[in-house]
Write a protein that holds these residues in place. Structure first.
Motif, PDB file in Angstrom:
ATOM      1  N   GLU A 251      -3.293  97.989  65.002  1.00 36.17           N
ATOM      2  CA  GLU A 251      -3.404  96.618  64.532  1.00 36.17           C
ATOM      3  C   GLU A 251      -3.188  96.471  63.028  1.00 36.17           C
TER       4      GLU A 251
ATOM      5  N   GLN B  97       1.069  90.647  57.059  1.00 35.33           N
ATOM      6  CA  GLN B  97       1.499  89.741  58.111  1.00 35.33           C
ATOM      7  C   GLN B  97       2.075  90.555  59.262  1.00 35.33           C
TER       8      GLN B  97
ATOM      9  N   PRO C 215       3.419  90.957  63.326  1.00 36.45           N
ATOM     10  CA  PRO C 215       4.382  90.185  64.116  1.00 36.45           C
ATOM     11  C   PRO C 215       3.720  89.008  64.827  1.00 36.45           C
ATOM     12  N   GLY C 216       4.249  87.824  64.613  1.00 36.83           N
ATOM     13  CA  GLY C 216       3.721  86.630  65.241  1.00 36.83           C
ATOM     14  C   GLY C 216       2.372  86.176  64.729  1.00 36.83           C
ATOM     15  N   LYS C 217       1.953  86.660  63.585  1.00 35.34           N
ATOM     16  CA  LYS C 217       0.638  86.334  63.045  1.00 35.34           C
ATOM     17  C   LYS C 217       0.745  85.693  61.665  1.00 35.34           C
ATOM     18  N   GLU C 218      -0.334  85.063  61.257  1.00 40.60           N
ATOM     19  CA  GLU C 218      -0.416  84.484  59.924  1.00 40.60           C
ATOM     20  C   GLU C 218      -0.626  85.573  58.885  1.00 40.60           C
ATOM     21  N   ARG C 219      -0.186  85.286  57.685  1.00 34.17           N
ATOM     22  CA  ARG C 219      -0.435  86.207  56.593  1.00 34.17           C
ATOM     23  C   ARG C 219      -1.930  86.194  56.268  1.00 34.17           C
TER      24      ARG C 219
END
Length: 128
Positions: A89, A39, A41-45
């Motif tokens: 990323e 996961q 930052p600011g993203k879905e797992r």
């Protein structure tokens, strides 16, 4: 009941390598699937990789295929995620996950809701 403990995260420069470990405790390993999610930052797992403990068959997300390798050491009850050619990323908290009672006739799934147990996570930061 399955207990998981991740380790091995840290700071690495882009293009570098890192190996994560997931120590597992379970009543039986014969029907166990162990996987890695991450996961950012600011993203879905999101799904990264998974392995059937007994069969050793593996699955990978397209984003890591060819760069990451999931494996297990039966003597240590540990699953590894070897990461090469790391990119910015790839920066995320990496979580070990597991599902018990997955027989050979049951397909491994790649969404987080399918898994029953989770570790606390380990931070991987890739600097560019």
């Amino acid at each position: 009941q399955v207990q998981l403990a991740e380790s091995g995260g840290g700071l690495v420069q882009a293009g570098g390598s890192l190996r994560l470990s997931c120590a597992a405790s379970a009543r039986t390993f014969s029907t166990l699937v162990v996987g890695w999610f991450r996961q950012g930052p600011g993203k879905e797992r999101e799904f990264v990789a998974a392995i059937r403990w007994s069969a050793l068959s593996t699955s990978y997300a397209n984003s890591v295929k060819g760069r990451f390798t999931i494996s297990r050491d039966n003597a240590k009850n540990t699953v590894f995620l070897q990461m090469h050619s790391l990119k910015s990323e790839d920066t995320a908290v990496y979580y070990c996950t597991a599902k018990q009672g997955v027989f050979t006739t049951t397909p491994v799934q790649f969404f987080k809701g399918w898994y029953d147990y989770w570790g606390q996570g380990t931070q991987v930061t890739v600097s560019s």
